[in-house]
Every structure is written in C-alpha cells, then in structure tokens.
Design a protein around this motif. Structure first.
Motif, short mmCIF file in Angstrom:
data_model
loop_
_atom_site.label_atom_id
_atom_site.label_comp_id
_atom_site.label_asym_id
_atom_site.label_seq_id
_atom_site.Cartn_x
_atom_site.Cartn_y
_atom_site.Cartn_z
N LYS A 86 31.74 51.13 58.57
CA LYS A 86 30.60 50.42 57.98
C LYS A 86 31.05 49.26 57.09
O LYS A 86 30.39 48.22 57.03
N GLU A 87 32.12 49.45 56.37
CA GLU A 87 32.61 48.39 55.48
C GLU A 87 33.01 47.14 56.26
O GLU A 87 32.73 46.02 55.85
N ALA A 90 29.95 45.16 57.23
CA ALA A 90 29.44 44.35 56.11
C ALA A 90 30.25 43.08 55.93
O ALA A 90 29.70 41.99 55.68
N LYS A 91 31.56 43.19 56.05
CA LYS A 91 32.43 42.01 55.90
C LYS A 91 32.22 41.02 57.04
O LYS A 91 32.26 39.80 56.83
N TYR A 226 25.38 49.95 55.10
CA TYR A 226 26.21 48.78 55.40
C TYR A 226 26.11 47.74 54.29
O TYR A 226 27.12 47.20 53.83
N SER A 228 25.33 48.10 51.21
CA SER A 228 25.91 48.52 49.93
C SER A 228 27.34 48.03 49.79
O SER A 228 27.86 47.91 48.67
N LYS A 229 27.98 47.74 50.91
CA LYS A 229 29.36 47.24 50.89
C LYS A 229 29.42 45.74 51.15
O LYS A 229 30.51 45.17 51.30
N ARG A 231 29.34 41.81 50.47
CA ARG A 231 29.64 40.81 49.45
C ARG A 231 29.61 39.44 50.12
O ARG A 231 30.40 39.18 51.02
#
Length: 451
Positions: A86-87, A90-91, A226, A228-229, A231
C-alpha cells in the motif's frame, strides 16, 4: 466446448463487473466530443461541424498523449496492490500527480504555440479554419484539469475502484451538454457563441470533474489505507521513470492510433467540407463503441496486472481469453446495429442529406473494422497489464502509419474512392494491429510459463 465456456464464467463476470463502470467512464471522454458534434451540427451548421472535426483531429492527438502518460500508473498500482504494498501505491500516486501536472502545462503550450500555427497550413477550407481557431484555444485550457483528474482516476481504477470515476463522468457529461446548448444556442441572456460555446462547456466540465475526483479519493474511507501513507512531495526519479517507462509508450500507442484517425480527418478535409463533416459523424459513432471496448481492455489491464503481480499466470490467461471473447461478442453486436441502422444514425448529428448519405456508407465499413478495433485494444490492455509496452508500440506504428494511413490516402485520393477509400485503409491498419498484438501476447505469456 460448452463445458470449456462454463469454466470461464467467473472470469467473464469479474471482468464485466470491473469493465462496466470503466466503459461508462471511458465513454465519457467520447461523449463530450459527441455532444459537441450533435449540438454544433443542429444549432450551428455544416461548416462549424467541420470545424469541430478539424479541432478534434488536432486536439485528440495532444489529449491522448496526456491520457497515455496518466495511464502509466494503472498497471503499476494493480501489480503493487497484488503484492499488498500500500505504501508503494501511495508513492506512485504522488509521483503521478506531478508528472500529470507538468505534462498538462507542456501539452497546453504545444497546442497554443504549435497547433494554432500549424492549423493554417493543413490545406483546409478557410471558413472551417476561422471557426476552428477559437475553439481549439479554449479546449486546450482543459488539458491541465483533465490530467489532474486522470491521475486520481487511474489510481482508483488500478485498485479496482471504477464506479466512482463513472459517476463523476456521468454528471460531468450532463453538465457539459446543458452548458453547451446554452452557450451555442444563446439562452438566458447569453449571446450565441457558436463553436466556442462547446469549448467553454468542456472546460467548465473538466474543472469540476477534477475537483470532485480529487476530494473523493483524498476523503473516502475506501482509500484511507493508501492515502494515510500519501505525501504530495514524495517525488523521486526512480518512480518517475517507472511511471514514464509504461506511460510514455502507452502515450505513443495512443498517438499512433488516434493520430492515424486524425490524419484521416485531415485527408477527408482536403477532399471537401461535406466529406470531412461526414467523416466526423461516422467516426464519432465508431468512437463510442471503441471506448466501450477500451473499457474492457482497461479491465483486462487491471486483472492481468494484478495476476502478474502475484505470478498467477493461469488466472492471467483466463482473464486475457475472457476479455478477447467479451469484446468480440460486444463488437459483433454493435457492428450489426451499424449495418441495420446506417441510414438513420447520422441524423443524430445533422439534417444535411449530403452528409447523411456519405456517413451512412461509412458506417457499413465501420461495422467491419469494429471487430478488429476491439481485439487490438484488448491486446494492448492485456500486454500493458504484463508490463509489455515497447513492442506493442512498434506494432501500432507499423499498423497505422506504414499500412493504414498510407493505404487510405492512396485509395481515397489517388484512386478517387473518396472518404470511403480512407476508411478501407484504416480497416487494413486495424486488422494488422489485431493480429500482431495477439501474436505478441502468445509469445510473452509462453515466455513467462517457461521461466
């Protein structure tokens, strides 16, 4: 045989459930241009309708570059989600947003500084060019919000969430049609804007779609594991390259295919404004069915990408075959509709009998090339899910620019077959693409099965 087909039933249903909303969402892009053509054809006339055809021919090339780049994230998200990462999803989203935003600005500049000058040198009817220029400039402003919308849309679809983009697209199209009628016809105290009116309605529509899609993805509970991580500033060259490694070839695939159809519109324009308007009517109807097939292809990308990510090649093959079978069934149905109602469908766009007569003949040809159009786009979708994009890009170039468009020009102009000859050439290009892409799929899947 029946037993074999029954074994595919879960894959048909899974693909259909995922593809349905994608079909409607994909169809939304085409519906915007179709609505423009219908409204302009009925309220403004044949010359403005030809102007819409000319602008779409130029603008679609630019737009599909952007959509192709945006699409680069979808198979990557599907693969990483298949691995449970999931991280990384997100990236990839944060990198995609920045890539799409920069691409949107660059594509606007390409339209403003390139297409606006080039349009004077395409051997088109001067009256058509005069109508087209303001429309092209306004439409180009919609590229940036469309690209930001696409970043969030492709992220959501890569995770298997397709209904949200569908709902947003539906309401966006409703807004676009209402505003286009008001602006083009001139209602509620607004002066008639002609062709420019559909440009303003499309711009407003795409800004609203961008805002709603952004807020939905960022705030919905479905995406919180997803987001939540997430940026926004987590941008790095490694992920940029990963996205562009898929997105850039996909963009070129779109350019080669859509560019060939745009080139066909320009060739039709050198024959005459009526022929160009007829081409626009027929191609808009064919584009509707293509976008539906494209939705099945998008579902195939997600399903095969997810299977490829967890190395389940049996499941991958089942989804690939079921996608091919679904698109053949669907395109056979729509081809039959075109053949039966070819004399009536053009009246959706215009009452000009000269345009209707030519367009009705083109729809018979469209009924044939739809079968090849559907199978080639599914072939591209399956291969994208597997991360194979470079050879398919070469195949699309050969099919459309070495075979399709040159043969269409030769038959249409040199042999005097008119716009029908152009469409025969396009059919040859689609047939070539369909056969070569299926051949490529068999090679790639066999390689992974043997490894």
């Amino acid at each position: 045989m029946l037993k074999r087909l029954k074994s595919y039933k879960p894959y048909y249903w899974s693909t259909f459930i995922l593809a349905g909303p994608v079909v409607i969402s994909q169809l939304g892009h085409t519906m915007v241009h179709m609505a423009d053509s219908v409204i302009v054809g009925h309220f403004a006339g044949t010359i403005p309708l030809a102007a819409v055809s000319l602008v779409n021919a130029v603008f679609m090339i630019v737009m599909v570059i952007g959509l192709g780049i945006a699409y680069g994230i979808t198979p990557l998200i599907a693969q990483e989600n298949g691995r449970g990462n999931k991280e990384e999803c997100a990236k990839l989203l944060s990198n995609s947003i920045w890539i799409n935003a920069i691409a949107g600005v660059l594509l606007f500049c390409l339209v403003y500084f390139g297409s606006m000058l080039a349009i004077d040198h395409l051997d088109q009817d001067p009256a058509v060019v005069k109508e087209a220029k303001p429309y092209l400039l306004i439409l180009s402003l919609s590229i940036l919000p469309l690209m930001i919308f696409s970043a969030f849309k492709q992220f959501a679809e890569g995770l298997g969430f397709t209904k949200q983009a569908m709902n947003i697209t539906i309401w966006g199209n409703v807004l676009n049609i209402i505003l286009a009628v008001i602006f083009v016809k001139g209602m509620f105290g607004i002066k008639p804007m002609g062709v420019s009116g559909v440009g303003y309605s499309t711009l407003i529509d795409r800004v609203m779609m961008m805002v709603v899609m952004l807020f939905y993805v960022m705030k919905s509970s479905y995406f919180q594991p997803y987001i939540s991580k997430f940026r926004l500033w987590a941008v790095d060259l490694i992920r940029v390259r990963k996205i562009l490694k898929i997105g850039a070839p996909v963009a070129m695939q779109y350019v080669f295919e859509i560019g060939a159809f745009a080139g066909a519109s320009l060739i039709a324009g050198t024959i005459g404004a009526v022929e160009q308007a007829s081409h626009q009517v027929a191609i808009q109807l064919a584009a509707m069915t293509y976008m539906m097939a494209s939705g099945i292809a998008a579902a195939a990308t997600i399903k095969t990408g997810n299977s490829f990510g967890n190395k389940n090649f049996f499941r991958l093959q089942r989804f690939a075959v079921s996608s091919y079978q679904l698109v053949l069934i669907f395109m056979t149905l729509t081809a039959s509709i075109f053949a039966i109602f070819n004399n009536y469908l053009p009246f959706i766009f215009t009452k000009d009998m000269a345009v209707v007569t030519i367009a009705s003949h083109l729809l018979i040809i469209a009924g044939l090339f739809q079968l090849f159009d559907g199978t080639q786009v599914v072939g591209l979708g399956v291969l994208r899910g597997m991360g194979d994009v470079n050879i398919p890009t070469l195949i699309t170039f050969i099919a459309y620019w070495i075979i399709g468009l040159p043969s269409g020009y030769f038959m249409g102009v040199h042999l005097g077959m008119g716009v029908e000859g152009i469409w025969y050439g396009l059919t040859m290009g689609l047939l070539t693409s369909s056969i070569l892409l299926y051949w490529r799929y068999r090679i790639v899947i066999q390689k992974h099965l043997n490894s």
